[in-house]
Design a protein around this motif. Sequence first.
Motif, mmCIF file in Angstrom:
data_model
loop_
_atom_site.group_PDB
_atom_site.id
_atom_site.type_symbol
_atom_site.label_atom_id
_atom_site.label_comp_id
_atom_site.label_asym_id
_atom_site.label_seq_id
_atom_site.Cartn_x
_atom_site.Cartn_y
_atom_site.Cartn_z
ATOM 1 N N GLU A 1 -0.420 -1.375 2.988
ATOM 2 C CA GLU A 1 -1.021 -1.852 4.232
ATOM 3 C C GLU A 1 -0.592 -3.277 4.542
ATOM 4 O O GLU A 1 -0.166 -3.586 5.661
ATOM 5 N N GLU A 2 -0.715 -4.150 3.572
ATOM 6 C CA GLU A 2 -0.389 -5.554 3.801
ATOM 7 C C GLU A 2 1.108 -5.814 3.811
ATOM 8 O O GLU A 2 1.596 -6.694 4.519
ATOM 9 N N LEU A 3 1.846 -5.065 3.039
ATOM 10 C CA LEU A 3 3.295 -5.263 2.950
ATOM 11 C C LEU A 3 4.032 -4.594 4.095
ATOM 12 O O LEU A 3 5.238 -4.825 4.275
ATOM 13 N N GLU A 4 3.323 -3.796 4.879
ATOM 14 C CA GLU A 4 3.925 -3.066 6.004
ATOM 15 C C GLU A 4 5.039 -2.146 5.520
ATOM 16 O O GLU A 4 6.181 -2.195 5.989
ATOM 17 N N VAL A 5 4.681 -1.302 4.557
ATOM 18 C CA VAL A 5 5.626 -0.345 3.988
ATOM 19 C C VAL A 5 5.019 1.048 4.093
ATOM 20 O O VAL A 5 3.839 1.234 3.768
ATOM 21 N N PRO A 6 5.765 2.043 4.530
ATOM 22 C CA PRO A 6 5.235 3.411 4.545
ATOM 23 C C PRO A 6 4.882 3.858 3.131
ATOM 24 O O PRO A 6 5.600 3.535 2.173
ATOM 25 N N ILE A 7 3.812 4.599 2.989
ATOM 26 C CA ILE A 7 3.377 5.037 1.674
ATOM 27 C C ILE A 7 4.435 5.907 1.004
ATOM 28 O O ILE A 7 4.510 5.987 -0.233
#
Length: 748
Positions: A108-114
């Motif tokens: 969420e914070e790193l802006e990375v898709p799960i």
Amino acid sequence: MFHGRVVPTFVTRQLPKPSRRQFMFGVSYVGAALLIGCSSSEAPAPAKDADIAQAGAEHPAATPPPPGKPSPFEAYLAVGADGEVTVYSSQFEMGQYSYQGLATLVAEELEVPIERVKVEGRAGNPAWYGNLTMGGALQLTGGSSSIPTSWQRYREAGAVAREMLRQAAAQQWNVPLSEVEARDAAIVHNGSGQRAEYASLLQAAAKLTPPTEVALKSPEHWTQIGKDSTQRVDARDKVSGQQTYTIDVRLPGMLYATVLHSPRFGGKLSSFDATVAKAVPGVVDVVQISRGVAVVANTTWAAIQGRRALKAEWDNAAAETRSSSELFAEFEQLAAQPGSLALQRGDNAAALAASNKQIEAVYRFPFLAHAAMEPLNAVVHREGERLHIYGGLQMPDVVQGTCAQIAGIEPAKVDLHVMKTGGGFGRRATPDSDIFVEATEIAKALNFRAPILLQWTREADMGAGRYRPMHLHKVKVGLDADGKISAWDHSIVGHSIFAGGPFASMMKDGVDPSSIEGVVDSPYAVPSMEVQVQHPASPVPVLWWRSVGHTHTAYVMETLIDEIAEASGQDPVALRLALLKPDARERGVLQLAAGRAGWNEPAKPGIHRGIAVHSSFGSFVATVAEVSKSDSGGIRVERCVVASDCGVVVNPDVVRAQLEGGTGFGLSAFLGERVDLEGGAAKQSNYDGYTVLRMAAMPKIEVHLLKSAASPTGIGECAVPPIGPAVANAIYKATGKRVRDLPFKAAS
């Protein structure tokens, strides 16, 4: 006490502003990976175990800090050269999807898709991974605390990485920081449209000074927290059969072991004859250890066959020799005597004497096995001065210290390899590290000449394992002329989990807090209440079991509330609401469950409803159960409506799964689970006698989540307590009989 070294304690910092928090992070760049850590410029060295193969190679050991030096790296995450993010989990994964939760917080914070996140378990340094909900000095997965302890820590780690990558891009493009943003695992310049994948910015980002303040995303900007993910971080390995467990570890020259324990709890080995056992093909050796005799072989099956052929004599002078019925008879006698005072509110004796009507009840709760799908196992391998331990490390610091002492080395030389596990329910959080102690003792007896995989059979797990303690509750409730509760006299007798062990300091005035939770802190307005407790001794080893004391205290409280409702002519839901404070969070889930179940509407013909609500581990769950009765009198649970308030829901689908699973787990115990002692030995030894819930008996379950802005609380255990009393209350409606001796099948 456990670690043989000074353990630093986490200090929770206060938020200067609601959305900002100060903290110091260190960064290093190693092997084309950006590693985000705390107050350090070093990365943890990779595990140097050249013999690790197959499953073992997939689980590198955490590297403890060198003596005299600060912790080298607070390893929460790494961003690889390929852009893949690895989250290093402080929480042990045993099917409750803690890995999914931590991955979501970072993503969420790193802006990375799960989909681009993987998770590895780490252990061996409480300064990095101490459980913040329990003081921070000990790494522990338990008490439904995985998300509460990780909520700030892992979001902050992701936010620091994000901000440093933004800074690196802004400097590289010579643009203001305000013009760049993290988006979909890349940094984008809003003015020119330039885009840089995280991997291309790693070296530059690693040279930057980490920000001392970072803003966490506000809830309205969350894209993953609170959303159902289409991707589980370990789904591919599980569905393809590639997920590895301790039983899958293979090291060169590995030997396999099983252990013969005393058939009676507390029995001591007198002598053994290994002649026939050693003649079994494949058996390598037979060695005595602290808790019995171990058979070591080239295969697990050969070890099992050798154990069956082993002849042993046991000294039962200090062993348990009583049956469960004898223990309950003793409990009932003790319940009639004064015990340790756990709660005194008002002049309860006078209020009880003046009451207009009294309700009396005695409840009996048997020993329960954890019965996880994967029986206990562990791998121990010594290489030079280092000891490698593989397994389900629910309390890794304790294992590290205990096994180091057995091996005669410093705890810092014990490398812990965290393996995923097929269920735990509290069984793998043993203060004495039982399975790991046995494996280390076996390896030591063989002079550490080979890696040892110790595998308990199901029979060993149930016959020599740890149980949910037996308990007996004796309660007398007084009602005044208006039908209101005027007095509550409550006596609890049960074996103590904490007494005499490493957590004995948690005992207060002779009272084990796990025996009274859910009673002394009941949210119901009871003007006069007295609770007394007694903890008779027994050699039978007991341990926390999913939701611990709430497994029996919720049952007593919630079935009695229904009896009081009937005695006073009130609706069970209305009475509960009247007894709860206006701001009690139990009210929300109670009303939600009742509403969704159609409580105020007539049930379908042949259907009978019961309800219960309970709070445990900071969360609130209400359950409505619907049961039917066949012409022959058989009871079937048809439907359960479950409502929960656990604060912010990080992964809704995971929370629903935990509520469904917890409901089934608690229902299984209510309907048929029990361990009976006969002459001090467990009668049940496998799933044929210990009857866990079958798929055909699983009811339809509906889950409803109450929206909340409160910080997340635990959910793994919280559906277990209310299901039993909800079903019992429904059974009373169907049969007119109260269920006070569990399990229900034994009482019907």
